[in-house]
Each structure stands twice: as structure tokens, then as C-alpha cells.
Scaffold this active site. Sequence first.
Site, mmCIF file in Angstrom:
data_model
loop_
_atom_site.group_PDB
_atom_site.id
_atom_site.type_symbol
_atom_site.label_atom_id
_atom_site.label_comp_id
_atom_site.label_asym_id
_atom_site.label_seq_id
_atom_site.Cartn_x
_atom_site.Cartn_y
_atom_site.Cartn_z
ATOM 1 C CG ASN A 7 -0.282 0.030 2.526
ATOM 2 O OD1 ASN A 7 0.876 0.404 2.622
ATOM 3 N ND2 ASN A 7 -0.988 -0.358 3.560
ATOM 4 C CG ASP A 196 -5.949 -8.366 1.789
ATOM 5 O OD1 ASP A 196 -6.208 -8.339 3.013
ATOM 6 O OD2 ASP A 196 -5.079 -7.659 1.257
#
Lengths: 306, 306, 306
Positions: A7, A196
Site C-alpha cells: 500500500n 483482501d
Amino acid sequence: MRPDDANVAGNVHGGTVLKMIEEAGAIISTRHCNSGTGEPCVAALARVERTDFLSPMCIGEVANVSAEITYTSKHSVEVQVNVMSENILTGAKKVTNKATLWYVPLSLKNVNKVVEVPPIQYARKEQEDEGRKRYEEQKLDRLETKQRNGDVIMPVINPEPHTVGYSQSSLIHLVGPSDCTLLGFVHGGVTMKLMDEVAGIVAARHCKTNIVTASVDAINFHEKIKKGSVITISGRMTFTSNKSMEIEVFVDADPFVDEPQERYRAVSAFFTYVSLSKEGKTLPVPQLLVLGSAAPQPASMDRGAP
Amino acid sequence: MRPDDANVAGNVHGGTVLKMIEEAGAIISTRHCNSGTGEPCVAALARVERTDFLSPMCIGEVANVSAEITYTSKHSVEVQVNVMSENILTGAKKVTNKATLWYVPLSLKNVNKVVEVPPIQYARKEQEDEGRKRYEEQKLDRLETKQRNGDVIMPVINPEPHTVGYSQSSLIHLVGPSDCTLLGFVHGGVTMKLMDEVAGIVAARHCKTNIVTASVDAINFHEKIKKGSVITISGRMTFTSNKSMEIEVFVDADPFVDEPQERYRAVSAFFTYVSLSKEGKTLPVPQLLVLGSAAPQPASMDRGAP
Amino acid sequence: MRPDDANVAGNVHGGTVLKMIEEAGAIISTRHCNSGTGEPCVAALARVERTDFLSPMCIGEVANVSAEITYTSKHSVEVQVNVMSENILTGAKKVTNKATLWYVPLSLKNVNKVVEVPPIQYARKEQEDEGRKRYEEQKLDRLETKQRNGDVIMPVINPEPHTVGYSQSSLIHLVGPSDCTLLGFVHGGVTMKLMDEVAGIVAARHCKTNIVTASVDAINFHEKIKKGSVITISGRMTFTSNKSMEIEVFVDADPFVDEPQERYRAVSAFFTYVSLSKEGKTLPVPQLLVLGSAAPQPASMDRGAP
């Protein structure tokens, strides 16, 4: 680990780790199931036991994934997978994940036929007994989960912040050739990575901070998903504690155009996320706002202690 | 949006957005075309109407893509796709793109046969009339474009800066399995992503700054491209104004080695780019240096008002 | 190995194998170079010795890549990498590749500084002597190659079939974050994969059959390539024998837009391809048509026996 695996804050996505775990599991169990004299087969993921993400992995680290077969029943294989992250600059190693996966071998000639699994040798008798117990437990749990599976996520018009409707999200994916095994159905790891991804979007929408996967509850793969299917992955917040969020994720598959089958529920699971500050400290989570009596039940209530 | 979806300045490539738009369009139109009693089919992209990139999207943002069928003729489907970027940390949403795409359903059994499209229900009679008008217009434009299509980009030896020859670029791509639909020909979105990549390289070579896609003129898909083909995507600067650059992009396909067909022009389009400073402000564009009378005409001159 | 790793005939691209080899080499040498008390560093690929592709790998097989450090000089590391393909259905294993790579450790704080390599322990004294000999040889060869490096591939108008101009090809790639190491320059393996892609297109254009990589001559990495660069990978046929084709491949880099540096030659190498029938048998190669005296020299002549 590359930038695309992580991320914006540099933490590797839980889904990337789950995908590697499943790849290792699929290789070792396919290899084992073809080691006897039976017919050629490919191992398909049936279930992942509850697993914790013990420490985060970062861009630039090397992931070491090791797998071992720990139990075999007549038609299934239990695989234990361990993931270590290694910082090759400092030499530091940390256990990031331990997971238990169940595979079922499907015949290469007839994808609907489950073939027999060659038995493994146990070092001690107790190992076999303990394995059999785990086998019975997961079988029961899979059966129960399948019955709860009729639920769908409906869109909400103008939802208030911190309600379920506010953060619920879904993602559509067209299943391509590289998503699939030799038998032409989706790798379990590909599905988990997408699950996810949706859960992460739900969590970030709810608390508007950097979020990471803390654990995944048991994931049951009820049905295979074939190449060419369109899959809809939907997620919604089901429970918040002071420190974590629980998100339910469904995978529904629409079979490819020339198949008679209707849309079906293929996979479902609960993901737990935590919210982190820029310094990596756990932040309190905004409480889920429950409107009226239609509130979803926390998964942990449904099934006793998590 | 991941790091690989964006340029070094963090702006998501126009081609990444176009690819998502086309994926949504392909799913909804394939689903619709198989909703009747006709034979199974896959929708193939025939044309994308002119579209503007209204605001940039950044790494870490979530793209929301929604699609709706707005018109059906006997053999084609018009799809309207909207793209919003959402900063899930602040909750801010912006419209980044609105696009109109035309699809043609091809039979799963015979890839050269166009099947019939089930009609949609219009809320108001005028919607159908307006749709028919758009349908006639695009049909005419596709025909015209096909006739203009003989042009090729010839290499230039030792070109001067800011001439057409200086920035012209081409890219070769071998069509792999994941680039293709189940019928074994390239997804329109994959082609558009490569076209935007070449156009972006032409623009960056011309002005040597950070550049972003501002708009794409109508893109016509004249011919299908099969798996295993080698495609050459070529781009050249055709026009500069003070604030923007227009780049013409061709896609030529060489069929797979054992096919008798010759190289053919598969797609062509005009992309408009703007040059940005590090702070994201529009910079003036160096003017295109035209040598003699062999200069290419700006597309807008060819076709009346842009 | 997935469908995207292979060509239409199901053979894994040589470039995919080279990329895995380099990944293993980069991990083991970065780990070793940080094992002493010196400053943190990242190993950068400097050279790959000539390597043969001993047997083809196929979709669905598992690649086992193992790496070992075999020599260290003051500023470089020699790594030996072996690749085995394993058919997990039959259990059959084959050696597909053995490669020798040279890495140079660059300081994490100053990318232009080469740090010292901790010495390894040799089991036998001769191992060190043999390693030193290999080290001197590659050093000499690298120096020579650098001097030959001014050549460029010029476009040819209307080339005849089977001439050099007919099959020469080039590919442009914009270097993204996931192509790069922690120091922000391209992984050697990413570059080699693109080089193999171009060489494969040249070979397929020349003989219009299914082609596979047979071997790669020594590859020298003269200069680093930074994130945001545009790289042009060009290939041309330099020699044909009855059974194989030799293709020269260059990599030229245009630094990112705001850097003062000019285009430079970053890498060059020779790839050898063979042509295969549908049954996988070697086919004769059409001879290279040489026009006038400007014909390129076969690499094997330049540098003694191949």
C-alpha cells in the site's frame, strides 16, 4: 516485495501474502497427490484455517515461504505453510504468517472427480490422531458455513458515515487465463488476493487511515470458479472493537456465457483489519453505527469465541 | 491505483483508465447480449467516442467505474461508462472520465458471425430516437475513418528537435494469453493502454516535461487482432497549440507466423496531451517544427471542428 | 509457469527464465554483501556469462531456482544459478539452465559508490584460483565490449524478406516502480526479459515459425538505468547457420525528462534462437540475405569461437 505488492505506506498487502501461501500449498499438495500410482490430478484449495498476520512485511524485503504436508485423509491434504520476511540488508528475519490449508485433488481427465490421496508417514502416532481431529472439525465447520451462505449485499442510497452502507464495496473481475490452474479454474490465491483488496477498501473507507490486515478467519471454497467467469467480490463491515474491524467478504461467480448455471456463492470469509498511524502505532477505530434492528451480527457471536 | 499504474509524478496513466473503462463495457455488454434466447456470444469493442480526462487520478486512490447500456441496434450496443476517483482517506470524490463505447456481439462458435442483440427498454421514447441518431453518426464516421487509413509512419534519419520525426515512436508488443478474450482476440482496453503509452512517449520526447492525457478522439477498431500476433503501435505529433499536443496513433498487426494474412491496420486514433510543471500547472508546449510541405495535417483540419 | 510466461506453443520464454535467475542472484549477493560490517548496499547486475537453454520449460511446470556464491573479488561477487523444471504431475525434473552472474554492491546512501565485498571461504585453494581467473577474463571482455558499443540500428525503408532490415525490431518501455530495486534503478532481470522479447520478435519475423531461445552470449551491463527513463530495446539478425540464428540486441536509455544526461547505451548482448516445427523438431533457418559490404559481422567472428 515490489512497490505494487504494497500500500501507499509501504506495507505489503495481506492478499499478496495469502497468494504466495496458496501457491506454495498448491505446489506441494499437487506434487504429493501425484506421487502414488493413482491418476494425474491437480490440488484445488478447499479451505484456509484462521490465520494471523504476526508482523508486517515491507517493500524490498524477501519473503521465504515453506510448506509441509501435515495430514492426509482419503480425499484431502492438510498443508502447513510458514512465511518469514527477511531484510537482506540487516539480515533480520521475522515470522509473518503461519497458515493451514486444505486441498482436494481433482482428476486431470474429469474435473468433477476427486481422486484418492496417497497416505503420508507420521513420525508419531499422535500426529495422525491430532490431524484426524482437525480434519473432522474443519469438515463440520465447512458444512455449517455453506448453510449460512444466502446473504447478499444491497446498495444503500446516501449512507451516513460509519454505517455499514457507508463503507461497503464491491469489485468485479473477469477471470483470465493467468488466474487459472491447468484445469482452467481460478487459483485460490488469486481469489484471496481480491478478497483482501475489497476488505482493505472497506476498512480504509470506514476509518480513513492507513490500515493493515491483522487476521483472516477460516475461508471456505464452496465451489470452483471457471475461466471466463465474471466474479463479484463484495465486502461490508460487520463489527468493530476499539482496536479492530471485522469485514465480511463474499465471492459470487457468474459462469461464462455458454453455461447453463446461475450465479452462485463461491467463497466467503471474515477479515480483521487494524488502523495504523503514520508511525505504525495502532489507532482507535471509529465505532460501527448500527441503524435499527437490521444490524449484522458479529461473526464471532455466530460461532463462539474467535 | 498502484505505483505501476502511474507515471513518476504519481498521475495515473490515461491508458490505465481506458483499460478499466473497456473492461466494464465488455462485461456489461457481453452480459446483456447473452440475456436473450440467442446463441452464446462475446462483445467485441468496435468504437470509443471522443472522451475527456476531466481530472487526474493518483496512486492510492480508488477508481469507481460504473457502466450502463444506453442504446441497442440490431447488431450493436452502446455503453455509457463513468469513472470517479475516490480518495478513501479524505472521502473526496471527483468525476475523472465519461466515455461512450460501441460493442458488437460475436458468436462463440463462429468468431466471424455477428449475432443479434436483445433490445433494451427505454424510459422515454426520445432516448431511443437520440440513441439512433448517435448510432447513425458513429456508423458514418467509422466508414470515413477506414478510408483514410493507408498512412504509415516512415523512419526519419537524424531529425531536428521539435520536428515530427524527432519525437515519433513505435512500440512492438507480442499478444499474450492475458491480453485476450475467451475468443482469442485482444481486449480493446489492452490496445488502448498501449496506444496511450506510445502517445505519452511521443509527447514526453517532444516537450521533455511531465505530460498527461487530456482527451482521446474517437477510436475505431477496424479489425480484430488474434492471440500470437505481433502488433506495432506507432505515434507521431500532428499538431501543437500553445497549451496542448495532438498525437496520431496507429496499430498495425502482423498475424501469427503460420497465417497467410498480411500486415493490416487494426486501430487508429488521436490523443491530446498537456504538459505539466512539477506543481501540476499547465506549461506552454514547444511548437511543432514543420519542414516543407510534407507536414501532416492536424486531425481537426481533416475533419472539421474537433 | 503460467500462460503469460510462455509463447503460443506453450514454451516458456527465455526471458522469463533469465528474470528468475537474476532475481535469485540479486537476493543472494545483496544478502552476502550486507553480511559484513560495511555500509548497507544493494547488489547491481554487472554481467551474465554465456548461458545455454538446455531444455524447454512448459506451462504448469514448477521452476526450482537455486543460487550459490562461487567467488568474491574486492568489489564484485560471482553467483552460480541453476534452474530445474519440475513436472509436479509426473515428478520428472530436468536441468533447464546454468548461469554465472557478476554483481557489484552499490551503497544505499550513494548509488555511485561501490562498497567492499566480504570475502567468502573456499573449500579448496584451487576454487579461489579458478575464480580469480574467471574474474580476470570477464573484466577484460567487459572492457572490450564497451569499446565496440557505438553502433546503432538505423531504420531501413522497404526492406526485402530475409535481409537484416526486414526483421529488425525495437520496443520502447517506460521504466515503472516495480521494474526497479530499492535504489531506484532497473533490475537486470527486467532488462533481460525485454531483450529476449525483442530478439524473439526478430527471430519470428525472419523465419515465421515457432522459435525458442537456445543460448545467450555474455551480457554486459555498462550503465545503470533509472526509474522514469524510457528505454529502447533494438534487435537485428547478425548471423544465420543452417540450424540457428544469432540476434544482436542493444538497450539504449533516455534519462527522465528533467535530467541533463543524453541517451546512452546501457546493455548489449547476442541471443541465439532455433526454429521449431509444431512437433517441436528443429527446422532449417532461412539464410540471412546480405546486401553489399555493409553486412554486420557475426559475433562469433568478432570474438573467436563461440
